[in-house]
Write a protein that holds these residues in place. Structure first.
Motif, PDB file in Angstrom:
ATOM      1  N   ARG A  80       7.024   8.686  -1.936  1.00 11.22           N
ATOM      2  CA  ARG A  80       6.804   7.350  -2.492  1.00 11.22           C
ATOM      3  C   ARG A  80       7.170   6.290  -1.450  1.00 11.22           C
ATOM      4  NH1 ARG A  80       4.168   9.980  -5.110  1.00 11.22           N
ATOM      5  NH2 ARG A  80       4.324  10.503  -7.325  1.00 11.22           N
ATOM      6  N   SER A  81       6.236   5.377  -1.203  1.00  6.57           N
ATOM      7  CA  SER A  81       6.438   4.335  -0.193  1.00  6.57           C
ATOM      8  C   SER A  81       6.360   2.927  -0.749  1.00  6.57           C
ATOM      9  CB  SER A  81       5.386   4.484   0.922  1.00  6.57           C
ATOM     10  OG  SER A  81       5.405   5.780   1.482  1.00  6.57           O
ATOM     11  N   CYS A  82       5.804   2.750  -1.947  1.00  7.40           N
ATOM     12  CA  CYS A  82       5.499   1.428  -2.485  1.00  7.40           C
ATOM     13  C   CYS A  82       6.761   0.591  -2.714  1.00  7.40           C
ATOM     14  CB  CYS A  82       4.720   1.559  -3.788  1.00  7.40           C
ATOM     15  SG  CYS A  82       4.155  -0.013  -4.474  1.00  7.40           S
ATOM     16  N   MET A 100       4.855   0.916 -10.631  1.00  9.80           N
ATOM     17  CA  MET A 100       4.432   2.303 -10.465  1.00  9.80           C
ATOM     18  C   MET A 100       4.027   2.923 -11.801  1.00  9.80           C
ATOM     19  SD  MET A 100       7.116   4.042  -7.813  1.00  9.80           S
ATOM     20  CE  MET A 100       7.185   3.580  -6.081  1.00  9.80           C
ATOM     21  N   HIS A 156       1.235   3.959  -6.168  1.00  9.05           N
ATOM     22  CA  HIS A 156       1.220   2.991  -5.075  1.00  9.05           C
ATOM     23  C   HIS A 156       0.338   1.810  -5.435  1.00  9.05           C
ATOM     24  CE1 HIS A 156       2.244   6.840  -2.998  1.00  9.05           C
ATOM     25  NE2 HIS A 156       3.168   6.042  -2.496  1.00  9.05           N
ATOM     26  N   CYS A 169       2.452   0.038   1.446  1.00  9.67           N
ATOM     27  CA  CYS A 169       1.260   0.772   1.024  1.00  9.67           C
ATOM     28  C   CYS A 169       0.146   0.656   2.054  1.00  9.67           C
ATOM     29  CB  CYS A 169       0.771   0.255  -0.332  1.00  9.67           C
ATOM     30  SG  CYS A 169       1.749   0.819  -1.737  1.00  9.67           S
ATOM     31  N   ARG A 205       1.090   2.842   5.042  1.00  9.79           N
ATOM     32  CA  ARG A 205       0.993   4.265   4.711  1.00  9.79           C
ATOM     33  C   ARG A 205      -0.456   4.737   4.683  1.00  9.79           C
ATOM     34  NH1 ARG A 205       3.739   7.943   0.385  1.00  9.79           N
ATOM     35  NH2 ARG A 205       2.032   9.304  -0.252  1.00  9.79           N
ATOM     36  N   ARG A 206      -1.322   3.957   3.999  1.00 11.60           N
ATOM     37  CA  ARG A 206      -2.703   4.408   3.834  1.00 11.60           C
ATOM     38  C   ARG A 206      -3.461   4.391   5.147  1.00 11.60           C
ATOM     39  NH1 ARG A 206      -5.581   8.098   1.532  1.00 11.60           N
ATOM     40  NH2 ARG A 206      -7.663   7.424   0.870  1.00 11.60           N
ATOM     41  N   TYR A 220      -3.705   4.868  -5.335  1.00 14.10           N
ATOM     42  CA  TYR A 220      -3.463   3.461  -5.027  1.00 14.10           C
ATOM     43  C   TYR A 220      -4.199   2.591  -6.038  1.00 14.10           C
ATOM     44  CZ  TYR A 220      -1.722   5.102  -0.509  1.00 14.10           C
ATOM     45  OH  TYR A 220      -1.000   5.736   0.477  1.00 14.10           O
TER      46      TYR A 220
END
Length: 612
Positions: free
Chosen positions: A322-324, A330, A336, A343, A346-347, A364
């Motif tokens: 999890r990065s958001c 969430m 995300h 986000c 990451r993407r 996402y």
């Protein structure tokens, strides 16, 4: 108009699961808990360790209880930077009142959160109570070789894999479980890591801290890294280790601003090299032994980190990380948001690393390339990210250093020579920019050829077909060019003919005591430059020597330096610029003294147009 000092009175009656404190005459309670670890400690936490934990908890709680203002408020610039004064009872006032320790604590916190800090420590008189929230079970034994800060994001996942798979070490992971949604993801990742890769090699220390009774007023939590570094250090010490590990890719660790609107610690500095060195220095001074706080991923991009996860056989775990930043938004279907900087970063990285299928686009809420970005702030953030990446991919070293003078804040905190470090940081960002450029180029070509259609409000449509030119191959720039690039991005100080005034290019001037104090340091600076010393060898002046020269005592020297730093910050703020870091003009070499920072400052004499 900026608000006044925020006084935080600590040391009130402890709660069974936390503590109370007064902030601006308001009583606030916080709960704090570290789940019992199934292990036998080698050493009990001593008084210094207990003090450190409580100081860190008070700082974090006060940070969370004090709003910086609404994101769109016209007063956000003034409200963002807060002034705290903590009054804290401690068991070892001799340690925490020591000038070097106190200054290191204040300066490190000031840089990590972009606030101002003052501390008053007094002897604890109440009967000491056990740390209920830091407790170990006596039923087992575990001897870790590393202490890892684990957020549940991709970088910390890769770091844990690096330790237990590549290095085959036993680790204790320190996690924050302030949100139930993140707690489940962290537990799932750690269970998979332990079961598949390292049976019996991972012990988790989950910490929970939250304010009670609706006292939470600020969500940026910039001091959280200090709290978790303190927890990790105490746990490390109880197992006779003197090193803790943060894992974050170097681009995010440096976190150069996306745009002029991203000021101060609004771009997080939680793993900035200066912060990690500050933590290590603080722990070393407090515990009176040598400590290290390292980030092994400082020379890696996010794309390279994801490739490392794949190389270590765990690409299927990417979807569970999890990065958001928007934890409250969430959902199970969309963990995300797709619009926050984490986000977006990451993407882009998962696509560039050819791991997009392991980081499903449907997870996402807003698709990176084709999702509509209707809110202005979402468009600006995504476009700013792409603009920066384009610049990184195509700029020269000289252009890079001139556009981002913030790079100087990091140079003194690497073991390599400054020019070599600048070169490596440039190449790191160049690789990152080229990865992003490749993703955008492919999408733009698809749109131009009609292979794929894009929403008019999507990132690809906003970027436009001509946004990117083909990124050049990486260039090795000679070290002499790196030295030249660094010299072109410095702040120039001009000493007045009568030595009563210091002009600061594009900002204004300082006069009176501030000017005469800077001139004292400038004279040493000019002597060292004239003697041909390397910048890293420019000599500081010890506070006791400054006290003798200025005919004041040592505490007054430190207060005078602090006034100079505040005056410099005001000059920046008056121009609508981000306030500089504490060491950006007057650098403190802990234990040695003060000097003008040779990485960020140039000195000229008014009598000559040439450099003195």
């Amino acid at each position: 108009m900026r608000r006044g000092e925020i006084r935080v009175e600590c040391g009130l009656e402890p709660l069974p699961d936390g503590f109370k404190f007064h902030i601006k005459d308001k009583l606030v309670s916080a709960s704090l808990g570290l789940t019992k670890l199934k292990s036998r400690m080698l050493d009990e936490p001593d008084d210094i360790a207990r003090d450190l934990l409580e100081i860190a908890a008070y700082v974090y709680a006060a940070d969370a209880a004090t709003s910086r203002g609404e994101p769109n408020s016209s007063s956000l610039g003034a409200d963002w930077r807060r002034e705290f004064r903590f009054v804290i009872p401690v068991r070892r006032p001799d340690i925490w009142r020591a000038s070097e320790t106190l200054e290191c604590l204040q300066q490190t916190l000031s840089f990590v959160s972009d606030d101002e800090y003052a501390f008053e420590f007094y002897p604890m008189t109440k009967r000491d109570t056990p740390l209920r929230w830091l407790d170990f079970d006596e039923t087992g034994q575990f001897e870790p070789e590393s202490i890892v800060l684990f957020s549940g994001g991709l970088d910390s996942l890769a770091g844990a894999l690096e330790e237990v798979v590549a290095r085959r070490e036993k680790i204790i992971t320190v996690t924050h479980q302030g949100a139930t949604k993140l707690e489940a993801a962290q537990s799932r990742l750690l269970n998979q890591l332990s079961k598949r890769f390292a049976p019996g090699k991972i012990l988790n220390a989950p910490l929970k801290i939250q304010l009670k009774s609706g006292a939470q007023n600020e969500g940026t939590h910039r001091t959280r890294s200090f709290l978790f570094a303190a927890i990790a250090a105490v746990i490390a010490r109880m197992f006779r280790l003197r090193r803790i590990l943060f894992f974050e890719n170097g681009v995010m660790s440096l976190n150069l601003p996306i745009s002029g609107q991203v000021l101060g610690a609004r771009g997080t500095r939680s793993t900035h090299p200066k912060v990690l060195v500050g933590f290590a220095s603080l722990f070393s001074q407090a515990f009176q032994e040598t400590w290290r706080v390292d980030n092994p991923f400082i020379w890696s991009t996010k794309t390279e980190v994801l490739k490392r996860i794949s190389d270590l056989g765990a690409r299927d775990l990417i979807r569970d990380a999890r990065s958001c930043a928007d934890v409250r938004a969430m959902t199970k279907a969309h963990p995300h948001c797709g619009v926050c900087s984490q986000c977006v970063d990451r993407r882009f990285a998962s696509i560039a690393a050819d791991l997009a299928d392991d980081d499903p686009g449907e997870a996402y809420q807003v698709d990176l390339l084709n999702g509509p970005r209707h809110k202005v702030e979402h468009r600006e953030l995504a476009l700013g990210y792409v603009h920066n990446a384009r610049f990184f991919a195509t700029a020269s070293l000289n252009e890079f250093c001139k556009r981002f003078p913030e790079i100087h804040r990091a140079l003194a905190h690497f073991p390599e020579p400054r020019a070599q470090t600048a070169q490596r940081l440039f190449e790191l960002h160049q690789r990152h920019g080229q990865s992003v450029a490749g993703v955008v180029n492919r999408a733009v070509v698809s749109a131009a050829q009609g292979v794929r259609s894009f929403d008019p409000a999507s990132l690809v449509a906003l970027v436009g077909q001509d946004m990117f030119k083909t990124a050049p191959p990486p260039r090795r720039v000679p070290e002499i060019a790196a030295q030249s690039a660094l010299s072109h991005s410095k702040t120039t100080l001009r000493i007045g003919r009568n030595k009563d005034r210091v002009e600061i290019d594009r900002l204004g001037h300082l006069s009176g005591v501030s000017a005469s104090s800077i001139i004292t340091l400038a004279e040493r600076f000019l002597d060292d430059r004239g003697a041909g010393r390397a910048p890293e060898d420019y000599r500081p002046i010890h506070p006791l020597d400054l006290a003798e020269r200025w005919d004041i005592d040592e505490p007054t020297v430190r207060r005078r330096i602090e006034r100079i730093r505040k005056a410099l910050a005001k000059l920046h703020l008056d121009k609508g610029l981000d306030a500089p870091g504490n060491d950006d003009l007057v650098e403190n070499l802990h234990g040695k003294g003060y000097r003008l920072n040779p990485d960020t400052v140039e000195v000229l004499k008014a009598e000559s147009k040439e450099k003195a």
